[in-house]
Write a protein that holds these residues in place. Structure first.
Motif, PDB file in Angstrom:
ATOM      1  N   PHE A 159       0.853  -1.179   0.000  1.00 15.05           N
ATOM      2  CA  PHE A 159       0.000   0.000   0.000  1.00 15.05           C
ATOM      3  C   PHE A 159       0.889   1.229   0.000  1.00 15.05           C
ATOM      4  N   VAL A 160       0.625   2.151  -0.932  1.00 15.68           N
ATOM      5  CA  VAL A 160       1.498   3.299  -1.161  1.00 15.68           C
ATOM      6  C   VAL A 160       0.689   4.584  -1.012  1.00 15.68           C
ATOM      7  N   GLY A 161       1.272   5.607  -0.368  1.00 16.16           N
ATOM      8  CA  GLY A 161       0.550   6.866  -0.270  1.00 16.16           C
ATOM      9  C   GLY A 161       1.394   7.981   0.307  1.00 16.16           C
ATOM     10  N   PHE A 162       0.990   9.210   0.013  1.00 18.94           N
ATOM     11  CA  PHE A 162       1.644  10.415   0.510  1.00 18.94           C
ATOM     12  C   PHE A 162       0.645  11.240   1.317  1.00 18.94           C
ATOM     13  N   GLY A 163       1.072  11.830   2.437  1.00 19.68           N
ATOM     14  CA  GLY A 163       0.210  12.709   3.221  1.00 19.68           C
ATOM     15  C   GLY A 163      -1.042  11.986   3.683  1.00 19.68           C
ATOM     16  N   VAL A 173      -3.528  -1.238   5.263  1.00 19.59           N
ATOM     17  CA  VAL A 173      -2.608  -2.360   5.471  1.00 19.59           C
ATOM     18  C   VAL A 173      -2.954  -3.111   6.747  1.00 19.59           C
ATOM     19  N   SER A 174      -3.672  -2.464   7.670  1.00 15.52           N
ATOM     20  CA  SER A 174      -4.069  -3.150   8.903  1.00 15.52           C
ATOM     21  C   SER A 174      -5.068  -4.265   8.629  1.00 15.52           C
ATOM     22  N   HIS A 175      -5.708  -4.264   7.452  1.00 11.10           N
ATOM     23  CA  HIS A 175      -6.658  -5.305   7.075  1.00 11.10           C
ATOM     24  C   HIS A 175      -5.966  -6.530   6.470  1.00 11.10           C
ATOM     25  N   PHE A 176      -4.655  -6.434   6.214  1.00  6.72           N
ATOM     26  CA  PHE A 176      -3.957  -7.493   5.486  1.00  6.72           C
ATOM     27  C   PHE A 176      -2.692  -7.910   6.234  1.00  6.72           C
ATOM     28  N   PRO A 177      -2.808  -8.818   7.197  1.00 11.13           N
ATOM     29  CA  PRO A 177      -1.624  -9.275   7.925  1.00 11.13           C
ATOM     30  C   PRO A 177      -0.543  -9.773   6.977  1.00 11.13           C
ATOM     31  N   GLY A 178       0.664  -9.261   7.163  1.00 11.21           N
ATOM     32  CA  GLY A 178       1.785  -9.667   6.318  1.00 11.21           C
ATOM     33  C   GLY A 178       2.071  -8.738   5.170  1.00 11.21           C
ATOM     34  N   ALA A 179       1.159  -7.807   4.854  1.00 12.04           N
ATOM     35  CA  ALA A 179       1.377  -6.883   3.737  1.00 12.04           C
ATOM     36  C   ALA A 179       2.362  -5.795   4.138  1.00 12.04           C
ATOM     37  N   SER A 180       2.780  -4.997   3.139  1.00 12.37           N
ATOM     38  CA  SER A 180       3.743  -3.924   3.351  1.00 12.37           C
ATOM     39  C   SER A 180       3.089  -2.579   3.093  1.00 12.37           C
ATOM     40  N   CYS A 181       3.728  -1.545   3.617  1.00 14.64           N
ATOM     41  CA  CYS A 181       3.220  -0.186   3.441  1.00 14.64           C
ATOM     42  C   CYS A 181       4.399   0.739   3.160  1.00 14.64           C
ATOM     43  N   PHE A 182       4.307   1.518   2.088  1.00 12.14           N
ATOM     44  CA  PHE A 182       5.347   2.473   1.697  1.00 12.14           C
ATOM     45  C   PHE A 182       4.710   3.854   1.673  1.00 12.14           C
ATOM     46  N   VAL A 183       5.094   4.704   2.609  1.00 14.68           N
ATOM     47  CA  VAL A 183       4.449   6.003   2.748  1.00 14.68           C
ATOM     48  C   VAL A 183       5.484   7.119   2.742  1.00 14.68           C
ATOM     49  N   ASN A 184       5.029   8.299   2.340  1.00 13.85           N
ATOM     50  CA  ASN A 184       5.880   9.494   2.278  1.00 13.85           C
ATOM     51  C   ASN A 184       5.190  10.618   3.055  1.00 13.85           C
ATOM     52  N   ASN A 185       5.832  11.105   4.107  1.00 12.62           N
ATOM     53  CA  ASN A 185       5.285  12.167   4.955  1.00 12.62           C
ATOM     54  C   ASN A 185       3.814  11.899   5.313  1.00 12.62           C
ATOM     55  N   PRO A 186       3.515  10.741   5.877  1.00 15.36           N
ATOM     56  CA  PRO A 186       2.107  10.390   6.099  1.00 15.36           C
ATOM     57  C   PRO A 186       1.479  11.165   7.255  1.00 15.36           C
ATOM     58  N   ASN A 187       0.179  11.436   7.141  1.00 13.36           N
ATOM     59  CA  ASN A 187      -0.581  11.843   8.319  1.00 13.36           C
ATOM     60  C   ASN A 187      -0.794  10.589   9.158  1.00 13.36           C
TER      61      ASN A 187
END
Length: 556
Positions: A159-163, A173-187
């Protein structure tokens, strides 16, 4: 409960909103892979794995739209969350412009935030929908269906996202155990960080509910860490964080995230370290802008081992972007600590000799060296808890002279000042005829317990020096070791000074406060004081973007 821990299954209970909402969606930007719009009345539709295209769900009180770009069955899935409403010049809704995503050798899915349909003034909806109709579980349901179509596992989803899109990615990503998250300056906490944008959503979708009501009733919708607590397997999280941004809330989130990971059962799989990476950076973008698009692919490839097996990577024909240097990289080759010591002596010679470019700096130095300055307010506050007549103070990394004023309330303080460069500093002071009120003696922070075998101090002070030290974690432990039981170690300094100085000279480390904790880091790694030091009863931190303070209270 659906397979793989998905919390919104096929029979998700969706209560229609009481407000009439548009059920239409404008298809997409001109660069969409397919101009036809595929409509479905349910969330269980199948995606076209050959051509992809634009999809809409027509049966819900808020309009759902998806843009799917396929690269092949069995390949990873990248899910991009919007950070705002994407509208055409005429105001119709389209898709977030992310052409870089479709160029990746992976399946990609972009979703529209249905919350934007609440009103033209809603620019950032954060997937909140309405009180009766939270949209993110439905987005997760669509992703789960596509996952099953592609024949991949949760571990192959990023799961990818900014802000604001970073926030929704963290919740998804909390709905998918084992998945990854790539974020930039997230709220990370909407109730504290985005009240202005949030007010436009709340007035339409959550009327008559105060912020306190929202935090109590819907914590997982507004606070990312609350959503992540429900996941039995913490996600692998990679974050790009602009160091110039106000990151106080992000520090609190990271502290919570580290706590969640510490409580999770150990993983038997190798996903590249502990699956928690924060890259602080400075670039030519303003701090509230996303990193440049071409860098997303670069950093996705950096964590490809998290979500793509070797076979998947070979099938996707991923090419390395490392052939060209990228401006975001902040990892210069550093010399050894001892080799860099002369740079610090050279700086202080310009000050002591009076040749420094800022006359005010020279003036302040000479006043302090003569003892004509007060005790710092933070030290006064701490000394008020002690018997100042008997209290013993140690100033670590003091430089040519201690910055603790020698007298408080008419009482001369008992101060010992140490610095590894005390000898060359004293030679310079003698050379230029300056006699400090308190002479600094030679001593390295990393070996304090050897130097002060039988001595203990009620207050150990370190100002703007921790980032200079050879081994800051060892130094902090040594400061605690020479502190009396119940005594205090007080640290002050510039936040993330190593990064700000480009790791020049002795500025080899970054220090920043977390929530009741202290983080010391550079590109080689990061650690929390609470999980690294022994003998600490309590940690108190304060500070904003530029300057921090931390008080570590030793156990009795």
């Amino acid at each position: 409960m659906a397979a793989d821990g998905l919390r919104c299954g096929r029979n998700c209970n969706v209560v229609p909103s009481k407000r009439p909402m548009s059920k239409t969606i404008t298809a997409p930007s001109a660069k969409a892979p397919h101009q036809d719009v595929f409509s479905s009345s349910e969330f269980d539709f199948d995606f076209d794995l050959e051509q992809g295209g634009t999809y809409e769900v027509t049966s819900q009180p808020l309009p759902y739209g998806f843009l799917f770009s396929p690269k092949g069955k069995g390949l990873p899935l990248i899910v991009l969350s919007p950070h705002g409403a994407d509208r055409t010049a005429e105001g119709s809704r389209g898709f977030l412009r992310a052409d870089w995503l479709r160029k990746l050798p992976y399946n990609t899915l972009v979703w529209q935030d249905p919350t934007a349909a609440l009103g033209d003034m809603v620019q950032s909806g954060f997937g909140l929908g309405t009180a009766e109709h939270w949209t993110l579980p439905n987005i997760a349901h669509v992703v789960a269906n596509l996952r099953d179509q592609l024949g991949i596992a949760n571990e192959n989803i990023v799961f990818v996202g900014f802000g604001g899109g970073g926030f929704t990615s963290l919740v998804l990503v909390s709905h998918f155990p084992g998945a990854s998250c790539f974020v930039n300056n997230p709220n990370t906490d909407l109730l504290k960080e985005r009240r202005g944008a949030l007010s436009k959503v709340l007035g339409l979708g959550y009327p008559d509910l105060s912020l306190v009501d929202l935090a109590r009733t819907f914590p997982e919708r507004f606070i990312a860490i609350e959503a992540l607590k429900a996941n039995p397997t913490p996600p692998r999280l990679y974050c790009l964080q602009n160091a110039r941004q106000d990151v106080r809330q992000f520090r609190a989130f990271m502290t919570g995230m580290i706590g969640i990971k510490a409580k999770a059962p150990p993983s038997t799989e190798d996903h590249g370290g502990d699956g928690l990476i924060v890259d602080y950076y400075v670039d030519d973008q303003t701090s509230n802008k996303a990193v440049k698009p071409e860098l997303w692919a670069h950093h996705l490839e950096r964590i490809a081992d998290w979500f793509a097996t070797p076979q998947m990577r070979a099938a996707s024909r991923l090419t390395s972007p490392r052939t060209a240097p990228l401006a975001i990289e902040q990892s210069p080759v550093r010399g050894s600590w001892h080799a860099l010591l002369p740079t610090e002596v050279a700086y202080w010679e310009t000050v002591i000799s009076g040749r420094h470019g800022k006359p005010e700096t020279v003036k302040k130095f000479r006043e302090r060296a003569a003892g004509h300055y007060p005790v710092p307010p933070s030290v006064v506050t701490l000394l008020q808890r002690l018997d100042i007549v008997r209290a013993r103070l140690l100033d670590v990394g003091a430089g040519p002279h201690t910055t603790i004023g020698p007298v408080l309330y008419g009482t001369r303080l008992n101060i010992v000042a140490v610095d590894p460069l005390a000898e060359p500093y004293n030679e310079l002071l003698d050379k230029y005829g300056i006699e400090p009120a308190i002479r600094t003696v030679k001593g390295e922070a990393e070996t304090l317990s050897q130097q002060f075998t039988d001595e203990r101090f009620d207050l150990v002070y370190c100002r703007n020096a921790l980032d200079h030290m050879r081994a800051p974690w060892t130094a902090l432990q040594q400061m605690l070791d020479v502190c009396t039981p119940g005594g205090m170690v007080h640290i002050e300094g510039s936040v993330n000074e190593g990064l700000k100085q480009g790791y020049g000279g002795l500025h080899q480390w970054n220090v920043m406060p977390a929530e009741r904790d202290l983080i010391i880091w550079n590109d080689e790694g990061a650690k929390l004081a609470s999980r690294t030091l022994t003998g600490v009863a309590q940690i108190r931190t304060a500070g904003k973007d530029a300057w921090f303070s931390a008080t570590l209270i030793k156990e009795l």
